[in-house]
Motif scaffolding. Sequence first.
Motif, PDB file in Angstrom:
ATOM      1  N   ARG A  65       0.834  -1.188   0.000  1.00  0.00           N
ATOM      2  CA  ARG A  65       0.000   0.000   0.000  1.00  0.00           C
ATOM      3  C   ARG A  65       0.873   1.243   0.000  1.00  0.00           C
ATOM      4  N   CYS A  66       0.336   2.322  -0.512  1.00  0.00           N
ATOM      5  CA  CYS A  66       1.077   3.596  -0.557  1.00  0.00           C
ATOM      6  C   CYS A  66       0.887   4.313   0.772  1.00  0.00           C
ATOM      7  N   THR A  67       1.737   3.981   1.736  1.00  0.00           N
ATOM      8  CA  THR A  67       1.685   4.574   3.066  1.00  0.00           C
ATOM      9  C   THR A  67       2.615   5.789   3.126  1.00  0.00           C
ATOM     10  N   PRO A  68       2.516   6.586   4.189  1.00  0.00           N
ATOM     11  CA  PRO A  68       3.469   7.708   4.345  1.00  0.00           C
ATOM     12  C   PRO A  68       4.925   7.257   4.363  1.00  0.00           C
ATOM     13  N   ASN A  69       5.175   6.061   4.911  1.00  0.00           N
ATOM     14  CA  ASN A  69       6.546   5.550   4.915  1.00  0.00           C
ATOM     15  C   ASN A  69       7.044   5.279   3.498  1.00  0.00           C
ATOM     16  N   VAL A  70       6.161   4.771   2.640  1.00  0.00           N
ATOM     17  CA  VAL A  70       6.531   4.518   1.249  1.00  0.00           C
ATOM     18  C   VAL A  70       6.815   5.837   0.533  1.00  0.00           C
ATOM     19  N   ARG A  71       5.989   6.838   0.778  1.00  0.00           N
ATOM     20  CA  ARG A  71       6.219   8.146   0.164  1.00  0.00           C
ATOM     21  C   ARG A  71       7.553   8.738   0.621  1.00  0.00           C
ATOM     22  N   LEU A  72       7.858   8.604   1.910  1.00  0.00           N
ATOM     23  CA  LEU A  72       9.129   9.100   2.417  1.00  0.00           C
ATOM     24  C   LEU A  72      10.302   8.337   1.792  1.00  0.00           C
ATOM     25  N   LEU A  73      10.144   7.033   1.644  1.00  0.00           N
ATOM     26  CA  LEU A  73      11.195   6.226   1.024  1.00  0.00           C
ATOM     27  C   LEU A  73      11.472   6.680  -0.405  1.00  0.00           C
ATOM     28  N   ILE A  89       3.001   9.170  -9.882  1.00  0.00           N
ATOM     29  CA  ILE A  89       2.439   7.987  -9.216  1.00  0.00           C
ATOM     30  C   ILE A  89       2.044   8.322  -7.786  1.00  0.00           C
ATOM     31  N   LEU A  90       2.904   9.036  -7.067  1.00  0.00           N
ATOM     32  CA  LEU A  90       2.565   9.428  -5.696  1.00  0.00           C
ATOM     33  C   LEU A  90       1.357  10.358  -5.667  1.00  0.00           C
ATOM     34  N   HIS A  91       1.259  11.249  -6.640  1.00  0.00           N
ATOM     35  CA  HIS A  91       0.103  12.144  -6.698  1.00  0.00           C
ATOM     36  C   HIS A  91      -1.188  11.375  -6.928  1.00  0.00           C
ATOM     37  N   ARG A  92      -1.153  10.405  -7.830  1.00  0.00           N
ATOM     38  CA  ARG A  92      -2.353   9.608  -8.094  1.00  0.00           C
ATOM     39  C   ARG A  92      -2.725   8.730  -6.909  1.00  0.00           C
ATOM     40  N   GLN A  93      -1.712   8.298  -6.141  1.00  0.00           N
ATOM     41  CA  GLN A  93      -2.023   7.522  -4.944  1.00  0.00           C
ATOM     42  C   GLN A  93      -2.760   8.382  -3.921  1.00  0.00           C
ATOM     43  N   ASN A  94      -2.437   9.662  -3.871  1.00  0.00           N
ATOM     44  CA  ASN A  94      -3.116  10.553  -2.933  1.00  0.00           C
ATOM     45  C   ASN A  94      -4.513  10.934  -3.403  1.00  0.00           C
ATOM     46  N   VAL A  95      -4.665  11.072  -4.725  1.00  0.00           N
ATOM     47  CA  VAL A  95      -5.933  11.547  -5.261  1.00  0.00           C
ATOM     48  C   VAL A  95      -6.955  10.433  -5.352  1.00  0.00           C
ATOM     49  N   GLY A  96      -6.550   9.274  -5.861  1.00  0.00           N
ATOM     50  CA  GLY A  96      -7.499   8.198  -6.073  1.00  0.00           C
ATOM     51  C   GLY A  96      -6.830   6.859  -6.047  1.00  0.00           C
ATOM     52  N   ASP A  97      -7.619   5.866  -6.333  1.00  0.00           N
ATOM     53  CA  ASP A  97      -7.089   4.505  -6.274  1.00  0.00           C
ATOM     54  C   ASP A  97      -6.552   4.041  -7.616  1.00  0.00           C
ATOM     55  N   GLY A  98      -6.615   4.860  -8.662  1.00  0.00           N
ATOM     56  CA  GLY A  98      -6.058   4.487  -9.949  1.00  0.00           C
ATOM     57  C   GLY A  98      -6.961   3.616 -10.782  1.00  0.00           C
ATOM     58  N   CYS A  99      -8.157   3.223 -10.265  1.00  0.00           N
ATOM     59  CA  CYS A  99      -9.045   2.352 -11.035  1.00  0.00           C
ATOM     60  C   CYS A  99     -10.257   3.117 -11.520  1.00  0.00           C
ATOM     61  N   ASP A 100     -11.110   3.496 -10.591  1.00  0.00           N
ATOM     62  CA  ASP A 100     -12.304   4.240 -10.982  1.00  0.00           C
ATOM     63  C   ASP A 100     -12.194   5.719 -10.629  1.00  0.00           C
TER      64      ASP A 100
END
Length: 334
Positions: A81-89, A264-275
Amino acid sequence: MREPFRKASVYITLLLILEAVIGLVIVIVTAIYQSLLTGYLAETESRMLYGFLFNIYIFGIQLIVTFLCSNSMWNRLWCRRCTPNVRLLLTVWLFYLCVIIASGVAAVWNFYRSVDVLESAAENSLIRGIDMYYSCPEWKLLWDGLQMRRQCCGVRTYKDWMNADWMPRPDDNCTDIAGSVLAPYACCKRDSDRCFANYMPGSEEISHTNSRQPFPTLSVEYINTNGCLPVYSDTLWRYIYILLVLAMLSLKVLILLCCMTKYILHRQNVGDGCDNVGLTDEEGRPLVVVKYPCNVRCITIGEDDLASDMAPDVNYCNCEEPTEDRCNAGYYEG
């Protein structure tokens, strides 16, 4: 993490592999040109050249190791999952890549600024080699091999052999023939058979020359008149141009990686990338993401449906590119 556009993971992998390939090409090209350039230099100047090229080697090796390891990192991130830790990484990762590319470009620029120093060192080394042509067998082998392979004669011109310390001066008992020069046989042109045949030891022409002459008297028309230092300079500049192109190419690939990662990080914040539905509903209440197999129908349940005995309507996820390993997610209002 979800792929925000078609084959995002494939594009990321290709860019990472391309950057590693650029690093491998930098190492190979540097090794090839080092072997070419050291053929003009003595041991001391060869070590100085290696000192300039050492940073280029480090830059290429860093690109290979870093981006191959980054490929393994991204393969693991796609399953999480795109967690804050992943974004920091990913943010730290991008900063580290920028530092590597910036230091590599600085190393190439420093090498570019040192061309005059390397050319001066090569010139002094070659002139010293002419003075030690007879006293040092290593220099004799180096000069003979260099002049025969590169089809050159002397440092800047064939007349450099006439200025050697051990060469007879015009006021000596040396025969002075117009259009002739005292130079080693290695200066002869490859296609000039007469240059070798007429002046071999024991031949009629050389028997008439002064025995004190260290070299035979060769005709200028049969020898290479261009010096070896310009050939060295051309080889050095050709290598620098190749390095600049590879450095700029690695910088462009890094820019693409940064743009794709930020997107990719922006889309993870905005939506789930599917619908393209956000992680909250219209009233700001959080949504819970539930994964289910791709062949299962997507059912949306609201608070009213939970309090009613009526079954909710059945909807289908309208995903553009369903994949087997990344199934669509249904959202339940909580």
